[in-house]
Scaffold this active site. Structure first.
Site, short mmCIF file in Angstrom:
data_model
loop_
_atom_site.label_atom_id
_atom_site.label_comp_id
_atom_site.label_asym_id
_atom_site.label_seq_id
_atom_site.Cartn_x
_atom_site.Cartn_y
_atom_site.Cartn_z
N GLY A 192 39.20 -0.05 -6.08
CA GLY A 192 38.83 -0.01 -7.50
C GLY A 192 39.99 0.47 -8.36
O GLY A 192 39.82 1.27 -9.28
N SER A 222 41.72 -1.37 -10.40
CA SER A 222 41.96 -2.23 -11.56
C SER A 222 41.66 -1.56 -12.89
O SER A 222 42.20 -1.97 -13.92
CB SER A 222 41.14 -3.52 -11.44
OG SER A 222 39.79 -3.22 -11.17
N ASP A 232 35.86 -7.03 -1.64
CA ASP A 232 34.65 -6.29 -2.03
C ASP A 232 34.42 -5.21 -0.99
O ASP A 232 34.17 -5.51 0.19
CB ASP A 232 33.48 -7.29 -2.07
CG ASP A 232 32.17 -6.64 -2.48
OD1 ASP A 232 32.04 -5.40 -2.36
OD2 ASP A 232 31.26 -7.38 -2.90
N SER A 255 31.16 12.67 -7.12
CA SER A 255 30.66 12.89 -8.48
C SER A 255 29.89 14.19 -8.56
O SER A 255 29.28 14.63 -7.57
CB SER A 255 29.73 11.73 -8.87
OG SER A 255 29.11 12.00 -10.11
N TYR A 271 22.58 6.81 -6.86
CA TYR A 271 23.99 7.21 -6.99
C TYR A 271 24.21 8.62 -6.44
O TYR A 271 25.18 8.88 -5.72
CB TYR A 271 24.35 7.12 -8.47
CG TYR A 271 25.78 7.37 -8.86
CD1 TYR A 271 26.74 6.36 -8.75
CD2 TYR A 271 26.17 8.59 -9.39
CE1 TYR A 271 28.05 6.59 -9.15
CE2 TYR A 271 27.47 8.83 -9.81
CZ TYR A 271 28.41 7.83 -9.69
OH TYR A 271 29.70 8.06 -10.10
N ALA A 307 22.46 10.06 -4.16
CA ALA A 307 22.33 9.98 -2.69
C ALA A 307 23.62 9.45 -2.08
O ALA A 307 24.12 9.98 -1.07
CB ALA A 307 21.16 9.06 -2.33
N LYS A 358 26.74 9.50 -3.33
CA LYS A 358 27.87 10.43 -3.47
C LYS A 358 27.68 11.67 -2.59
O LYS A 358 28.65 12.18 -2.01
CB LYS A 358 28.03 10.83 -4.94
CG LYS A 358 28.42 9.67 -5.87
CD LYS A 358 29.75 9.04 -5.50
CE LYS A 358 30.29 8.13 -6.60
NZ LYS A 358 31.54 7.46 -6.22
P1 NDP Z 1 35.00 1.81 -13.70
O1 NDP Z 1 33.67 1.16 -13.88
O2 NDP Z 1 35.87 2.04 -14.89
O3 NDP Z 1 35.85 1.00 -12.61
C1 NDP Z 1 35.26 0.69 -11.39
C2 NDP Z 1 36.30 0.15 -10.44
O4 NDP Z 1 35.70 -0.07 -9.16
C3 NDP Z 1 36.87 -1.17 -10.90
O5 NDP Z 1 38.23 -1.21 -10.53
C4 NDP Z 1 36.07 -2.18 -10.07
O6 NDP Z 1 36.75 -3.42 -9.83
C5 NDP Z 1 35.91 -1.42 -8.79
N1 NDP Z 1 34.80 -1.88 -7.96
C6 NDP Z 1 33.47 -1.81 -8.24
N2 NDP Z 1 32.76 -2.33 -7.22
C7 NDP Z 1 33.66 -2.74 -6.30
C8 NDP Z 1 33.56 -3.38 -5.03
N3 NDP Z 1 32.37 -3.69 -4.51
N4 NDP Z 1 34.69 -3.65 -4.35
C9 NDP Z 1 35.91 -3.35 -4.86
N5 NDP Z 1 36.07 -2.75 -6.06
C10 NDP Z 1 34.96 -2.45 -6.76
O7 NDP Z 1 34.67 3.18 -12.95
P2 NDP Z 1 35.35 4.63 -13.06
O8 NDP Z 1 36.81 4.51 -13.09
O9 NDP Z 1 34.65 5.39 -14.09
O10 NDP Z 1 34.87 5.25 -11.65
C11 NDP Z 1 35.73 5.34 -10.52
C12 NDP Z 1 35.05 6.21 -9.48
O11 NDP Z 1 34.79 7.49 -10.05
C13 NDP Z 1 33.70 5.68 -9.01
O12 NDP Z 1 33.54 5.94 -7.65
C14 NDP Z 1 32.71 6.49 -9.82
O13 NDP Z 1 31.47 6.58 -9.17
C15 NDP Z 1 33.44 7.82 -9.88
N6 NDP Z 1 33.02 8.68 -10.97
C16 NDP Z 1 33.20 8.31 -12.29
C17 NDP Z 1 32.81 9.16 -13.30
C18 NDP Z 1 32.99 8.85 -14.75
O14 NDP Z 1 32.51 9.63 -15.58
N7 NDP Z 1 33.64 7.77 -15.11
C19 NDP Z 1 32.16 10.45 -12.99
C20 NDP Z 1 32.04 10.74 -11.60
C21 NDP Z 1 32.45 9.88 -10.64
P3 NDP Z 1 36.68 -4.66 -10.89
O15 NDP Z 1 37.57 -4.26 -12.04
O16 NDP Z 1 37.19 -5.83 -10.14
O17 NDP Z 1 35.24 -4.79 -11.31
#
Ligand code: NDP
Length: 242
Positions: free
Chosen positions: A8, A10, A59, A140, A153, A155, A157
């Site tokens: 993730g 990107s 994925d 998280s 979510y 569960a 994390k």
């Molecule tokens: P975003 O929604 O901004 O970005 C999510 C990223 O995960 C994207 O790069 C997306 O790729 C990628 N992704 C999602 N599903 C898949 C998959 N099945 N396979 C590969 N890549 C995947 O999320 P955040 O940056 O906010 O979150 C990043 C992490 O931090 C997550 O684990 C989230 O749970 C955790 N988190 C975030 C918080 C927040 O407040 N933002 C708080 C606590 C935890 P693509 O661009 O191709 O869709």
């Protein structure tokens, strides 16, 4: 060359981590699921920071895709070892449990929990052979205290936190550490539908965090400086948990 993989990478927190890894002199493998344009943007930002990287699309919730992508990369980079893994890819599908459908549950578990398992398993052997590795799992606040509307979510994390602690004990002897970072509310696409003005009053630091503030802690854990920390969960939440 030293290699790091950020799932993730990107967008959001994963992008900030990918860019920050340049300061540790890593060539960054930017994983993403579908958003190639944003992944290319991350790559460009890495280059502007003086680093190098490449895209690696798969994925995380699909074990065949994970194994094929990593095997394919390893085939082309025969002597290379990915020594830093950031399990960051995640999604949320919030809904009260009484209304939760199977897909709300399974999609969130498959990406946030099973994704951690598939990717980590795929890279672990090489780290153990090399006797060096850093695994950092982005969990998280929701996995530490539970949040209403996020039973799926929370569960997922919480399960990754348990796995972090178990795995740390399995692999410590091989000089591979595994830790978790637990963000609170961070400004990314994932939280853009939330009302910061309303929620910030609950946060001691009185604001949402920035992805770069999470990336700082992740990159410390990914560095050699964090050599005696394993099985730990570090919160980056503006004091919200307390
Ligand atoms: P975003 O929604 O901004 O970005 C999510 C990223 O995960 C994207 O790069 C997306 O790729 C990628 N992704 C999602 N599903 C898949 C998959 N099945 N396979 C590969 N890549 C995947 O999320 P955040 O940056 O906010 O979150 C990043 C992490 O931090 C997550 O684990 C989230 O749970 C955790 N988190 C975030 C918080 C927040 O407040 N933002 C708080 C606590 C935890 P693509 O661009 O191709 O869709």
């Amino acid at each position: 060359m030293k290699y790091a993989l950020v799932t993730g990478g990107s967008r959001g927190i994963g992008r900030a981590i990918s860019i920050k890894l340049v300061s540790l002199e890593y060539h960054v493998l930017i994983n993403y699921r579908s958003n190639e344009e944003e992944a290319l943007q991350t790559l460009e930002m890495i280059r502007q920071a003086g680093g190098s990287g490449e895209l690696l699309k798969f994925d995380v919730s699909d074990p065949q895709q994970v194994d094929a992508a990593i095997a394919g990369w390893s085939e082309k980079n025969k002597d290379a070892c990915i020594e830093v893994l950031i399990n960051n890819a995640g999604i949320r599908k919030d809904i009260l449990l009484m209304w939760m459908e199977n897909n709300h549950w399974h999609d969130v578990i498959n990406t946030n929990l099973n994704g951690f398992f598939y990717v980590t398993r795929s890279l672990l052997k090489n780290m153990l052979i090399n006797k060096y590795g850093r695994i950092i799992n982005i969990v998280s606040l929701s996995g530490l205290k539970g949040l209403p509307g996020q039973a799926n979510y929370s569960a997922a994390k919480a399960a990754v936190i348990g796995a972090t602690k178990a795995l740390a004990q399995e692999i410590g002897k091989k000089n591979v550490t595994v830790n978790a970072v637990a963000p609170g509310y961070i400004k990314t696409d994932m939280t853009k539908d939330l009302n910061e003005a309303e929620l910030k009053s609950f946060i001691p630091l009185n604001r949402f965090g920035m992805p770069e503030e999470v990336a700082e802690v992740v990159c410390f854990l990914a560095s050699e400086k964090a050599s005696y920390i394993t099985g730990e969960v570090i919160s980056v939440n503006g004091g919200l948990y307390t």
